[in-house]
Design an enzyme around this catalytic site. Structure first.
Site, PDB file in Angstrom:
ATOM      1  N   LYS A   1      38.675  41.995  51.920  1.00 55.70           N
ATOM      2  CA  LYS A   1      38.860  43.008  50.875  1.00 55.70           C
ATOM      3  C   LYS A   1      39.644  44.188  51.448  1.00 55.70           C
ATOM      4  CE  LYS A   1      34.868  41.797  48.141  1.00 55.70           C
ATOM      5  NZ  LYS A   1      34.799  40.458  48.760  1.00 55.70           N
TER       6      LYS A   1
ATOM      7  N   ASP B   1      40.901  39.218  48.509  1.00 60.28           N
ATOM      8  CA  ASP B   1      40.012  39.225  47.341  1.00 60.28           C
ATOM      9  C   ASP B   1      40.462  40.325  46.381  1.00 60.28           C
ATOM     10  OD1 ASP B   1      38.394  37.226  48.366  1.00 60.28           O
ATOM     11  OD2 ASP B   1      36.832  38.593  49.085  1.00 60.28           O
TER      12      ASP B   1
ATOM     13  N   GLN C   1      41.835  38.026  38.276  1.00 58.64           N
ATOM     14  CA  GLN C   1      40.585  37.944  37.511  1.00 58.64           C
ATOM     15  C   GLN C   1      40.859  37.693  36.023  1.00 58.64           C
ATOM     16  OE1 GLN C   1      40.001  41.855  38.875  1.00 58.64           O
ATOM     17  NE2 GLN C   1      38.232  41.382  40.173  1.00 58.64           N
TER      18      GLN C   1
ATOM     19  N   ARG D   1      44.158  32.365  43.766  1.00 47.56           N
ATOM     20  CA  ARG D   1      42.771  32.030  43.403  1.00 47.56           C
ATOM     21  C   ARG D   1      42.474  32.672  42.045  1.00 47.56           C
ATOM     22  NH1 ARG D   1      38.513  34.882  46.774  1.00 47.56           N
ATOM     23  NH2 ARG D   1      38.895  33.335  48.396  1.00 47.56           N
TER      24      ARG D   1
ATOM     25  N   LYS E   1      36.688  34.463  37.340  1.00 45.63           N
ATOM     26  CA  LYS E   1      36.401  35.131  36.060  1.00 45.63           C
ATOM     27  C   LYS E   1      36.381  36.655  36.235  1.00 45.63           C
ATOM     28  CE  LYS E   1      33.966  31.255  33.968  1.00 45.63           C
ATOM     29  NZ  LYS E   1      32.719  30.739  33.382  1.00 45.63           N
TER      30      LYS E   1
ATOM     31  N   ARG F   1      26.103  41.628  43.370  1.00 44.51           N
ATOM     32  CA  ARG F   1      27.028  41.000  42.408  1.00 44.51           C
ATOM     33  C   ARG F   1      26.554  39.584  42.064  1.00 44.51           C
ATOM     34  NH1 ARG F   1      30.786  43.970  45.321  1.00 44.51           N
ATOM     35  NH2 ARG F   1      31.525  42.272  46.618  1.00 44.51           N
TER      36      ARG F   1
HETATM   37  P1  FDA Z   1      29.711  31.618  35.077  1.00 46.85           P
HETATM   38  O1  FDA Z   1      29.292  33.008  35.369  1.00 46.85           O
HETATM   39  O2  FDA Z   1      30.039  31.250  33.671  1.00 46.85           O
HETATM   40  O3  FDA Z   1      28.625  30.632  35.647  1.00 46.85           O
HETATM   41  C1  FDA Z   1      28.685  29.242  35.459  1.00 46.85           C
HETATM   42  C2  FDA Z   1      27.501  28.611  36.135  1.00 46.85           C
HETATM   43  O4  FDA Z   1      27.606  28.805  37.539  1.00 46.85           O
HETATM   44  C3  FDA Z   1      26.150  29.222  35.789  1.00 46.85           C
HETATM   45  O5  FDA Z   1      25.623  28.671  34.631  1.00 46.85           O
HETATM   46  C4  FDA Z   1      25.341  28.918  37.020  1.00 46.85           C
HETATM   47  O6  FDA Z   1      24.927  27.569  36.994  1.00 46.85           O
HETATM   48  C5  FDA Z   1      26.346  29.046  38.111  1.00 46.85           C
HETATM   49  N1  FDA Z   1      26.371  30.401  38.705  1.00 46.85           N
HETATM   50  C6  FDA Z   1      27.336  31.336  38.549  1.00 46.85           C
HETATM   51  N2  FDA Z   1      27.052  32.437  39.258  1.00 46.85           N
HETATM   52  C7  FDA Z   1      25.885  32.197  39.863  1.00 46.85           C
HETATM   53  C8  FDA Z   1      25.070  32.944  40.745  1.00 46.85           C
HETATM   54  N3  FDA Z   1      25.398  34.172  41.145  1.00 46.85           N
HETATM   55  N4  FDA Z   1      23.913  32.376  41.182  1.00 46.85           N
HETATM   56  C9  FDA Z   1      23.564  31.130  40.796  1.00 46.85           C
HETATM   57  N5  FDA Z   1      24.312  30.375  39.981  1.00 46.85           N
HETATM   58  C10 FDA Z   1      25.438  30.894  39.516  1.00 46.85           C
HETATM   59  N6  FDA Z   1      35.287  37.841  41.772  1.00 46.85           N
HETATM   60  C11 FDA Z   1      36.104  38.914  41.877  1.00 46.85           C
HETATM   61  O7  FDA Z   1      36.054  39.815  41.034  1.00 46.85           O
HETATM   62  N7  FDA Z   1      36.996  38.988  42.930  1.00 46.85           N
HETATM   63  C12 FDA Z   1      37.108  38.010  43.862  1.00 46.85           C
HETATM   64  O8  FDA Z   1      37.922  38.122  44.773  1.00 46.85           O
HETATM   65  C13 FDA Z   1      36.249  36.874  43.744  1.00 46.85           C
HETATM   66  N8  FDA Z   1      36.299  35.862  44.660  1.00 46.85           N
HETATM   67  C14 FDA Z   1      35.590  34.697  44.423  1.00 46.85           C
HETATM   68  C15 FDA Z   1      35.751  33.604  45.261  1.00 46.85           C
HETATM   69  C16 FDA Z   1      35.114  32.408  44.958  1.00 46.85           C
HETATM   70  C17 FDA Z   1      35.333  31.227  45.847  1.00 46.85           C
HETATM   71  C18 FDA Z   1      34.292  32.302  43.801  1.00 46.85           C
HETATM   72  C19 FDA Z   1      33.634  31.024  43.411  1.00 46.85           C
HETATM   73  C20 FDA Z   1      34.098  33.415  43.003  1.00 46.85           C
HETATM   74  C21 FDA Z   1      34.710  34.620  43.306  1.00 46.85           C
HETATM   75  N9  FDA Z   1      34.510  35.737  42.518  1.00 46.85           N
HETATM   76  C22 FDA Z   1      35.336  36.826  42.671  1.00 46.85           C
HETATM   77  C23 FDA Z   1      33.359  35.788  41.567  1.00 46.85           C
HETATM   78  C24 FDA Z   1      33.765  35.413  40.145  1.00 46.85           C
HETATM   79  O9  FDA Z   1      34.554  36.421  39.589  1.00 46.85           O
HETATM   80  C25 FDA Z   1      32.532  35.188  39.262  1.00 46.85           C
HETATM   81  O10 FDA Z   1      31.810  36.397  39.178  1.00 46.85           O
HETATM   82  C26 FDA Z   1      31.590  34.111  39.763  1.00 46.85           C
HETATM   83  O11 FDA Z   1      32.307  33.008  40.221  1.00 46.85           O
HETATM   84  C27 FDA Z   1      30.632  33.636  38.633  1.00 46.85           C
HETATM   85  O12 FDA Z   1      31.350  33.093  37.577  1.00 46.85           O
HETATM   86  P2  FDA Z   1      31.553  31.512  37.320  1.00 46.85           P
HETATM   87  O13 FDA Z   1      33.015  31.317  37.235  1.00 46.85           O
HETATM   88  O14 FDA Z   1      30.879  30.721  38.347  1.00 46.85           O
HETATM   89  O15 FDA Z   1      31.016  31.223  35.878  1.00 46.85           O
END
Ligand code: FDA
Length: 306
Positions: free
Chosen positions: A99, A133, A162, A183, A186, A287
Site C-alpha cells: 500500500k 493495492d 475497485q 487486479r 469490489k 475490513r
Molecule cells: P462478497 O463480499 O460479495 O462476498 C462473497 C462471498 O465471499 C461471501 O458470501 C462469503 O462467502 C465470502 N466472503 C467475502 N468476504 C469475506 C470475509 N471477510 N470473511 C469470510 N468470507 C467472506 N479491496 C480494496 O479496496 N483494495 C484492494 O487493494 C483489495 N485487494 C484485494 C486483494 C484480493 C486478493 C482480494 C480477494 C480482495 C481484495 N480487496 C481489496 C477486498 C475486496 O474489495 C472485497 O472487499 C472482498 O474481496 C470481499 O468481496 P468479495 O468480492 O469476496 O464478494
C-alpha cells in the site's frame, strides 16, 4: 443494522488507539490468525510454502498503512525488500502486494515514488511482480498517478481497481491498455454515494462488466473475489469467448473460501492467495470483519471459549 455495523467496524479500523489496544492482546486473542499469517516474515514464508504445495500461488503483503513519519515509511520499504529476498531464497511462487500510504504517500509523494522504485528495482533483479493495492478514495488519484509513472519505466508493476467506484470504468479504459495486469476487486472501504455505488447488486454488476471489458480489450485480469456465483458466471462467459487460461487468474484472501481456492486450482485455473503478515494487522482485520458481519460472531465465539 448490518450497514451500521459495517460502518462502525471500518471506523474502528482506522483508530490508532484501538489498534494499539488490540495489539497488546495479540492477534490470537481476537481470532485474527484466521486472516493473517502471523506477525513475522517467517510466518508468512511458512504459509506461502504450504499454499505453493497445494498448487496455489501467492502474493505476500507486509501489513501497514498510513505511515506517520519517514522513519515508518523507510521501515516499510525495508520489510518489502526483506520479503522479496526471503521469497527468492526459499524459491517460492510468490510476488508482493503493498500500500502506498505505508511507503509515505501522505508525507511526501515524491519520496513515496522513490521508495516504490527501490522496491521495483529489487523485484526486477529477483524476477518478482509488485502489485499496488488500492486504498480509500482519498488516495485513489495519487495512486493512479504514481502507478502510471512507474508503469512507463517498469513492466512488472500492477495496480488494483475497485468496482464500487464510478470512476473505475474510465480508469480501466486508460490503465488497462497494452495487456496490463489489473487486479479487479469490489472495494473494501467506506465511501460516499457521491463516488461509489451503495447497492451491492450494483457493485457486483460493475465487477462483472469490468472483468469482461478488461479481458475483451486484451488485458490480463486478476479476478479477486470470493463470490462463487459471480466466478461461475464469469467462467461461463470466458469459455463462450474462448479466452485462454493464461489471460487471467483468480485471487482470494488468506483464510477465506479455501474450499473454492482448492476447487479452482484443482480444475487447472491459476489461483493466487493474498497472504498478509505483520504487526499492523488491526485495520486489515477490521475490513475483513466489516465485509462479513457473521465474522464478528466468529470472533465473539472465540472470546467466549477463552
Ligand atoms: P462478497 O463480499 O460479495 O462476498 C462473497 C462471498 O465471499 C461471501 O458470501 C462469503 O462467502 C465470502 N466472503 C467475502 N468476504 C469475506 C470475509 N471477510 N470473511 C469470510 N468470507 C467472506 N479491496 C480494496 O479496496 N483494495 C484492494 O487493494 C483489495 N485487494 C484485494 C486483494 C484480493 C486478493 C482480494 C480477494 C480482495 C481484495 N480487496 C481489496 C477486498 C475486496 O474489495 C472485497 O472487499 C472482498 O474481496 C470481499 O468481496 P468479495 O468480492 O469476496 O464478494
Amino acid at each position: 443494522m448490518e450497514k451500521l455495523l459495517r460502518h462502525l467496524l471500518l471506523a474502528i479500523g482506522k483508530n490508532r488507539g484501538a489498534a494499539r489496544l488490540m495489539r497488546r492482546y495479540g492477534m490470537q486473542f481476537f481470532g485474527a490468525r484466521r486472516f493473517v499469517a502471523g506477525e513475522k516474515l517467517d510466518d508468512a514464508i511458512a504459509a506461502v510454502r504450504k499454499l505453493n504445495q497445494e498448487g496455489k500461488e501467492v502474493t505476500i503483503d507486509h501489513l501497514g498503512e498510513y505511515a506517520r513519519n519517514i522513519g515508518e515509511a523507510k521501515r516499510a520499504v525495508s520489510y518489502c525488500l526483506q520479503a522479496l529476498e526471503a521469497m527468492h531464497t526459499a524459491g517460492l511462487q510468490s510476488n508482493l502486494s503493498l500500500k502506498l500510504t505505508s511507503l509515505g504517500l501522505d508525507l511526501d509523494q515524491e519520496q513515496c515514488e522513490r521508495h516504490m522504485r527501490a522496491i521495483l528495482d529489487s523485484a526486477l533483479h529477483l524476477n518478482r511482480f509488485v502489485r499496488i493495492d488500492m486504498e480509500d478514495y482519498a488516495h485513489c488519484q495519487q495512486t493512479v498517478d504514481i502507478y502510471k509513472r512507474l508503469k512507463a519505466d517498469y513492466e512488472h508493476v500492477g495496480i488494483v481497481l475497485q468496482a464500487y467506484l464510478y470512476r473505475t470504468t474510465d480508469d480501466l479504459r486508460r490503465l488497462g491498455a497494452g495487456g496490463a495486469n489489473i487486479r479487479l476487486v469490489k472495494g473494501a472501504y467506506k465511501e460516499s454515494e457521491a463516488v461509489a455505488y451503495a447497492k451491492k447488486t450494483d457493485v457486483d454488476a460493475s465487477f462483472e462488466t469490468l472483468v469482461q471489458n478488461h479481458l475483451e480489450n486484451g488485458g490480463y485480469a486478476a479476478i479477486a473475489t470470493h463470490d462463487e456465483a459471480l466466478i461461475h458466471r464469469l467462467l461461463e462467459w470466458i469459455r463462450s469467448r474462448n479466452i485462454a487460461r493464461d489471460r487471467f487468474e483468480f485471487q482470494m484472501l488468506y483464510g477465506i473460501r479455501a474450499d473454492l481456492q482448492d476447487s479452482l486450482a484443482g480444475q487447472g485455473y491459476k489461483v493466487r492467495v493474498y497472504v498478509p503478515f505483520g504487526e499492523d494487522w488491526f485495520g486489515y482485520f477490521m475490513r475483513r470483519l466489516a465485509e462479513r458481519p457473521a465474522n464478528v460472531w466468529f470472533v465473539l465465539r472465540n472470546w467466549w471459549r477463552k
